[in-house]
Design an enzyme around this catalytic site. Structure first.
Site, PDB file in Angstrom:
ATOM      1  N   ASP A 128      26.925  72.359 -61.905  1.00 23.97           N
ATOM      2  CA  ASP A 128      27.967  73.237 -62.436  1.00 23.97           C
ATOM      3  C   ASP A 128      28.805  72.618 -63.547  1.00 23.97           C
ATOM      4  O   ASP A 128      29.938  73.009 -63.765  1.00 23.97           O
ATOM      5  CB  ASP A 128      28.895  73.651 -61.287  1.00 23.97           C
ATOM      6  CG  ASP A 128      29.374  72.463 -60.459  1.00 23.97           C
ATOM      7  OD1 ASP A 128      29.421  71.335 -60.998  1.00 23.97           O
ATOM      8  OD2 ASP A 128      29.688  72.659 -59.270  1.00 23.97           O
ATOM      9  N   GLU A 141      20.539  73.147 -56.960  1.00 17.87           N
ATOM     10  CA  GLU A 141      21.833  73.278 -56.284  1.00 17.87           C
ATOM     11  C   GLU A 141      22.487  74.598 -56.674  1.00 17.87           C
ATOM     12  O   GLU A 141      23.665  74.679 -57.023  1.00 17.87           O
ATOM     13  CB  GLU A 141      22.764  72.103 -56.588  1.00 17.87           C
ATOM     14  CG  GLU A 141      23.914  71.993 -55.590  1.00 17.87           C
ATOM     15  CD  GLU A 141      24.854  70.839 -55.890  1.00 17.87           C
ATOM     16  OE1 GLU A 141      24.852  69.880 -55.101  1.00 17.87           O
ATOM     17  OE2 GLU A 141      25.584  70.898 -56.891  1.00 17.87           O
ATOM     18  N   GLU A 175      34.140  74.414 -62.963  1.00 18.22           N
ATOM     19  CA  GLU A 175      32.805  74.414 -62.360  1.00 18.22           C
ATOM     20  C   GLU A 175      32.421  75.740 -61.720  1.00 18.22           C
ATOM     21  O   GLU A 175      31.262  76.160 -61.778  1.00 18.22           O
ATOM     22  CB  GLU A 175      32.701  73.278 -61.332  1.00 18.22           C
ATOM     23  CG  GLU A 175      32.661  71.892 -61.928  1.00 18.22           C
ATOM     24  CD  GLU A 175      34.034  71.299 -62.196  1.00 18.22           C
ATOM     25  OE1 GLU A 175      34.100  70.143 -62.642  1.00 18.22           O
ATOM     26  OE2 GLU A 175      35.061  72.010 -61.970  1.00 18.22           O
ATOM     27  N   HIS A 188      39.040  63.020 -58.757  1.00 21.91           N
ATOM     28  CA  HIS A 188      38.862  63.209 -60.192  1.00 21.91           C
ATOM     29  C   HIS A 188      38.960  64.667 -60.635  1.00 21.91           C
ATOM     30  O   HIS A 188      38.856  64.955 -61.818  1.00 21.91           O
ATOM     31  CB  HIS A 188      37.486  62.685 -60.613  1.00 21.91           C
ATOM     32  CG  HIS A 188      36.354  63.546 -60.136  1.00 21.91           C
ATOM     33  ND1 HIS A 188      35.842  63.443 -58.859  1.00 21.91           N
ATOM     34  CD2 HIS A 188      35.654  64.534 -60.744  1.00 21.91           C
ATOM     35  CE1 HIS A 188      34.858  64.324 -58.715  1.00 21.91           C
ATOM     36  NE2 HIS A 188      34.728  65.008 -59.836  1.00 21.91           N
ATOM     37  N   ARG A 247      39.792  68.201 -62.082  1.00 13.65           N
ATOM     38  CA  ARG A 247      40.742  68.656 -63.101  1.00 13.65           C
ATOM     39  C   ARG A 247      41.889  69.457 -62.488  1.00 13.65           C
ATOM     40  O   ARG A 247      43.037  69.351 -62.915  1.00 13.65           O
ATOM     41  CB  ARG A 247      40.032  69.518 -64.141  1.00 13.65           C
ATOM     42  CG  ARG A 247      39.130  68.765 -65.093  1.00 13.65           C
ATOM     43  CD  ARG A 247      38.390  69.727 -66.011  1.00 13.65           C
ATOM     44  NE  ARG A 247      37.472  69.041 -66.902  1.00 13.65           N
ATOM     45  CZ  ARG A 247      37.777  68.622 -68.128  1.00 13.65           C
ATOM     46  NH1 ARG A 247      39.000  68.836 -68.596  1.00 13.65           N
ATOM     47  NH2 ARG A 247      36.896  68.020 -68.883  1.00 13.65           N
ATOM     48  N   HIS A 307      38.465  56.840 -61.159  1.00 12.01           N
ATOM     49  CA  HIS A 307      37.761  57.539 -62.232  1.00 12.01           C
ATOM     50  C   HIS A 307      38.311  57.115 -63.590  1.00 12.01           C
ATOM     51  O   HIS A 307      39.487  56.779 -63.731  1.00 12.01           O
ATOM     52  CB  HIS A 307      37.919  59.049 -62.039  1.00 12.01           C
ATOM     53  CG  HIS A 307      36.930  59.874 -62.791  1.00 12.01           C
ATOM     54  ND1 HIS A 307      37.114  60.225 -64.107  1.00 12.01           N
ATOM     55  CD2 HIS A 307      35.744  60.412 -62.427  1.00 12.01           C
ATOM     56  CE1 HIS A 307      36.094  60.958 -64.521  1.00 12.01           C
ATOM     57  NE2 HIS A 307      35.243  61.096 -63.522  1.00 12.01           N
TER      58      HIS A 307
END
Length: 374
Positions: free
Chosen positions: A99, A121, A135, A216, A218, A248
């Protein structure tokens, strides 16, 4: 003229590389295919680590990232540059996984050329277009036109069918991340030096229960990261635990965590780990705190409970099976649920012993067969 089917596998981030290298290996070793690899390098350093351990040399390295690049700029560059590769290679199929922005752009570039897309996936859904962001929309876009949907679980398959995806194009294959974890665990068993970089921390924290951690997302930037750091500070006050946190590279993560957690005796802020070392971290951890998707699949394969620092998850199978639990980014909730697993043996055992619903280690072979027959 070769009758082999030409497959172009496109990916750009470390998680994609981990989940696709078993399939890249399977395609390269199968006489039915002419396998080619294109990377966007959406994660440069962390991606290269996976390529090295997996022994994959890309045929095309687009190296798309620039400092401070916006999502729309990255999407535009990826769309154009992957399109150029498609025009050069003219594959029979393109394979994408998951994604990311690379996935969406690569799939759209293929669609524009009427090249069928295999989505590995497929079918993960949180139900909220802002969590995870971006995503959730990326995978919905690909799911709307992919020709072959490789769903990791029956739940993912059912999500696609509810969206009116043709049933004949959807297959439950398991998740290739379990293939990858088994492969790397075997390699580390044969060559312990591959994951020896954590031995100093293992000695430093001997006698303590290790909490492995990643963060990590967003949507957690800002207040969410601050809350997570507060929770870690409070947990680190316990003398019986230690937190190992590969931080990260994104400055939205690093700035917060370095400011809040650096110097704490029971917290090790370390550089991002290559895949063998990350598998070792999973192995030595008592439990995992994460906002990652992949860790929700990987940790249960090694019997490690996962507390998910997100409001939603596109992997509800883990929640239903009891291998994972959503705790969000509220510091009190993170501390409360972590403390419960540390102090309540029955609660810990219930999660640690739950069946992992994400795969059996043979997903790549199933997907290769589907590509040969499609």
């Amino acid at each position: 003229m070769s009758s082999r089917r030409k497959i172009l596998t496109v990916f750009g981030t470390r998680p994609e590389a981990i989940k696709l290298f078993p399939l890249v290996h399977a395609l390269a070793e199968d006489e039915r295919f002419d396998s080619r690899v294109c990377i966007s390098a959406q994660h440069r350093e962390m991606l290269d680590q996976v390529l090295e351990i997996a022994g994959i040399v890309p045929d095309h390295d687009l190296d798309l990232m620039t400092p401070g690049q916006t999502l729309d700029a990255l999407t535009a560059r990826a769309l154009v540059e992957i399109g150029k590769v498609l025009d050069e290679e003219r594959p029979d199929w393109i394979v994408v996984q998951g994604d990311t922005t690379t996935v969406m752009a690569g799939a759209i570039a293929a669609y524009y050329r009427k090249i069928p897309v295999c989505h590995v996936e497929a079918g993960l859904r949180s139900g909220d277009i802002h969590h995870p962001w971006p995503e959730e929309v990326n995978r919905r876009v690909v799911g709307s036109f992919a020709a072959l949907h490789c769903a990791p679980t029956p739940t993912a398959r059912d999500a696609l069918l509810r969206e009116n995806v043709a049933a004949g194009s959807v297959y439950v294959t398991g998740n290739t991340v379990i293939d990858a974890l088994r492969w790397v665990t075997q390699r580390v068993g044969e060559q312990p030096a591959l994951a020896a970089g954590l031995s100093e921390l293992e000695a430093r924290f001997a006698g303590k229960r290790i909490i492995g951690m990643t963060s990590h997302r967003r949507e957690n930037f800002g207040e969410g990261m601050e809350n997570i750091a507060t929770a870690v500070q409070r947990l680190a006050a316990r003398e019986d635990v230690a937190i190992i946190f590969p931080v990260h590279l994104n400055p939205n993560v690093r700035a917060v965590m370095n400011a809040r957690l650096a110097g704490l005796d029971n917290v090790a802020l370390i550089e991002p780990l290559d895949y063998p070392h990350f598998a070792r971290l999973l192995d030595i951890s008592h439990l995992m705190l994460t906002d990652s998707g992949g860790v929700q699949e990987e940790a249960p394969a090694l019997g490690k409970p996962v507390l998910v620092m997100r409001e939603t998850t596109e992997r509800p199978e883990g929640i239903a099976a009891g291998t994972a639990k959503l705790v969000g980014t509220d510091a009190d909730a993170i501390v409360r649920e972590t403390t419960r697993l540390l102090d309540d043996e029955a609660a810990y055992a219930a999660m640690a012993r739950a069946h992992n619903p994400f795969g059996d280690g043979h997903s790549a072979a199933r997907i290769a067969d589907l590509l040969a027959e499609a």
